[in-house]
Design an enzyme around this catalytic site. Sequence first.
Site, PDB file in Angstrom:
ATOM      1  CB  ALA A   1      -0.955  -0.005   1.187  1.00  0.00           C
TER       2      ALA A   1
ATOM      3  CG  HIS B   1       2.413   6.280   1.750  1.00  0.00           C
ATOM      4  ND1 HIS B   1       3.586   6.845   2.219  1.00  0.00           N
ATOM      5  CD2 HIS B   1       1.996   5.427   2.724  1.00  0.00           C
ATOM      6  CE1 HIS B   1       3.852   6.378   3.415  1.00  0.00           C
ATOM      7  NE2 HIS B   1       2.921   5.511   3.747  1.00  0.00           N
TER       8      HIS B   1
ATOM      9  N   GLY C   1       5.687   8.523   1.087  1.00  0.00           N
ATOM     10  CA  GLY C   1       6.663   8.280   2.141  1.00  0.00           C
ATOM     11  C   GLY C   1       7.552   7.101   1.802  1.00  0.00           C
ATOM     12  CG  HIS C   2       5.938   3.135   1.607  1.00  0.00           C
ATOM     13  ND1 HIS C   2       4.576   3.292   1.619  1.00  0.00           N
ATOM     14  CD2 HIS C   2       6.253   2.424   2.715  1.00  0.00           C
ATOM     15  CE1 HIS C   2       4.075   2.678   2.676  1.00  0.00           C
ATOM     16  NE2 HIS C   2       5.070   2.152   3.378  1.00  0.00           N
TER      17      HIS C   2
ATOM     18  CE  LYS D   1       3.767   6.648   9.114  1.00  0.00           C
ATOM     19  NZ  LYS D   1       3.187   5.556   9.960  1.00  0.00           N
TER      20      LYS D   1
ATOM     21  CB  SER E   1      -0.105   6.411   7.495  1.00  0.00           C
ATOM     22  OG  SER E   1      -0.449   5.123   7.963  1.00  0.00           O
TER      23      SER E   1
ATOM     24  NE  ARG F   1      -1.703   1.194  10.825  1.00  0.00           N
ATOM     25  CZ  ARG F   1      -2.105  -0.003  11.205  1.00  0.00           C
ATOM     26  NH1 ARG F   1      -3.395  -0.273  11.194  1.00  0.00           N
ATOM     27  NH2 ARG F   1      -1.244  -0.927  11.590  1.00  0.00           N
TER      28      ARG F   1
END
Length: 285
Positions: free
Chosen positions: A32, A34, A36-37, A149, A185, A187
């Site tokens: 999943a 985003h 950030g990754h 994070k 995130s 989530r």
Amino acid sequence: MKVFQRIVELQNELFKVRKEGKVVGLVPTMGALHKGHISLVERSLQENDITVVSVFLNPTQFDNPTDLKNYPRTLDTDCRLLDEVGADYVFAPTVGDMYPEPDNRHFEYPPISTVMEGAHRPGHFNGVCQVVSRLFYIVRPDKAYFGEKDWQQIAVIKEMVKSLGLGVKIVECPIVREEDGLAKSSRNTLLTSDERAMAPMIYETLKSSLEYAKNHTIEETKEKVVCDINSNERLRVEYFSIVDGETLQDVKTWEDCQHIVGCITVYCGKTPIRLIDHIKYKDNF
């Protein structure tokens, strides 16, 4: 970009890479993906010859079966994103590939692993260490990249690396945020539109507490942050700890150490969705 599911196939490929003297970076993820990754992948691409991204939703780090069931699964989209950014290899094993037998190893690194997330999610960090150590043994990276994070997770993984004598360098990368401040995130995709509109209040409150903290004690600052966030009926603080950024132990005064961090976990919405964030206090004084 090559995608591997089987461990032996990835290892055979990396054996050839190492024979050529190339440096390998690893970005462990649960999918999943985003921005950030992607920022972690881009950092690895800059610093290594080869970048491996693992996409594996690890069941052993979930203490809540419903949380595991609801976690987003988007492998096809993840692979497209990774191909676009230029990742070299994706490792996407099944649970059977990663755990052909139950992993009965037990990892505990008190006091770092037993506070905050460790106290509220029993077994979580044991599962994290199980999967990350497995990935390190499989990939044998020179460097591995993790987002700040998950502040406590990085501290625990560093302790694990030291304990097991692994030769991997842990690279910490800054939080990537949405334009409204909400920490990126996986989530976040589970939030309803109304919940998503309320979630940025978490970081807004943390930021505003920087100024408040200059003239108030740690306890007063903690109480204000918790009270302000809980004033929103859609948000509920699970914990807010102001700690030594290295040891993760509670501090009593702002003079107790050189690096002080506020770590928070908040439940958002009726479902609810568990969101984490942090703020660096001492660095801002």
